[in-house]
Write a protein that holds these residues in place. Sequence first.
Motif, mmCIF file in Angstrom:
data_model
loop_
_atom_site.group_PDB
_atom_site.id
_atom_site.type_symbol
_atom_site.label_atom_id
_atom_site.label_comp_id
_atom_site.label_asym_id
_atom_site.label_seq_id
_atom_site.Cartn_x
_atom_site.Cartn_y
_atom_site.Cartn_z
ATOM 1 N N GLU A 102 0.817 -1.217 0.000
ATOM 2 C CA GLU A 102 0.000 0.000 0.000
ATOM 3 C C GLU A 102 0.848 1.263 0.000
ATOM 4 N N ARG B 287 0.808 4.526 -6.677
ATOM 5 C CA ARG B 287 -0.348 3.952 -7.358
ATOM 6 C C ARG B 287 -0.051 3.728 -8.846
ATOM 7 N N GLN C 133 0.806 0.096 -10.016
ATOM 8 C CA GLN C 133 -0.320 -0.800 -10.283
ATOM 9 C C GLN C 133 -0.990 -0.450 -11.614
#
Length: 301
Positions: free
Chosen positions: A159, A163, A166
């Motif tokens: 996490e 981002r 991904q």
Amino acid sequence: MSSVLYDVPGPKAVRRNLILGVVTVLVVLALIGFIVYRFAVTGQFDASRWSVFTFTVVWEQILTALGNTLAAFGMAAVLSMALGFLLAIGRLSDHAWVRVPVTVITEFFRAVPVLVFMMLLFYGLPVLGVKMSPYWAVVLALMMYNGSVLAEALRAGVEALPRGQQEAGYAIGLRKSGVMTLILLPQAIRAMLPVIISQLVVTLKDTALGFIITYPELLYFAKLLGSQQGRPILQSAIVIGGIYIVMCLILAAIAKWVEKKTSRSPKVRGLGMPHDPAADDDATLTEVIAVQKALGGKDQV
């Protein structure tokens, strides 16, 4: 003059820190001196107290106990890593029917102490007609607790990644399983490697709890030695404690070696790109190219 994180100490602060450092060193030396003095006064340095370690059979039994410790640690470490991967992937699932039960299991395993797990497995299961050996009681208890902790470390590592990593994986045609196994998890493992190794050190030391359920590991043998003639309790603790320290140092050295090896990997360097939140849209294409290079030019999996 100041640095980015803190103000440079002035002359008074430097003198104060120097005085505190000197006082701390003197206090530590005084404590060590007091301990050595008490050892000498109570005869802990007498040859008769250490004579038990002059027998070859004693060292053979220590090596046997060391082998039992390493056997439990090795199996527990492998199973903990495997369980950690499964729980981490489950907690990151988009499906609530997978994520919620895995979250409950992970939190339960983290909340129950390792010793309670061992006693339940070794003393509780026979009540239900299931008998378990001390070895597997130790291994499974360590697996459940440390696997849940490693799962949280891996989840946090995933996490924390940008981002765009991904999104870049999806952009080149990878499915979520491919994005997770080929892009996210390798980076998360590298980022969380110090935490993973620290938890494995905890796993190694927690094998000592097995002596309570009669597993013949190092601490169990140290307890037997301490009950011999002359009661060399402190001597046994020093020798066995020194063995644990050496094993932990070896594990830490292996961790540093692995970290250096992974830092030199071109695939890892290709994926380890700095994250600029203000430029996420512009960075996506660059990250796609980096991911393609890291995967060896594969366009789709």
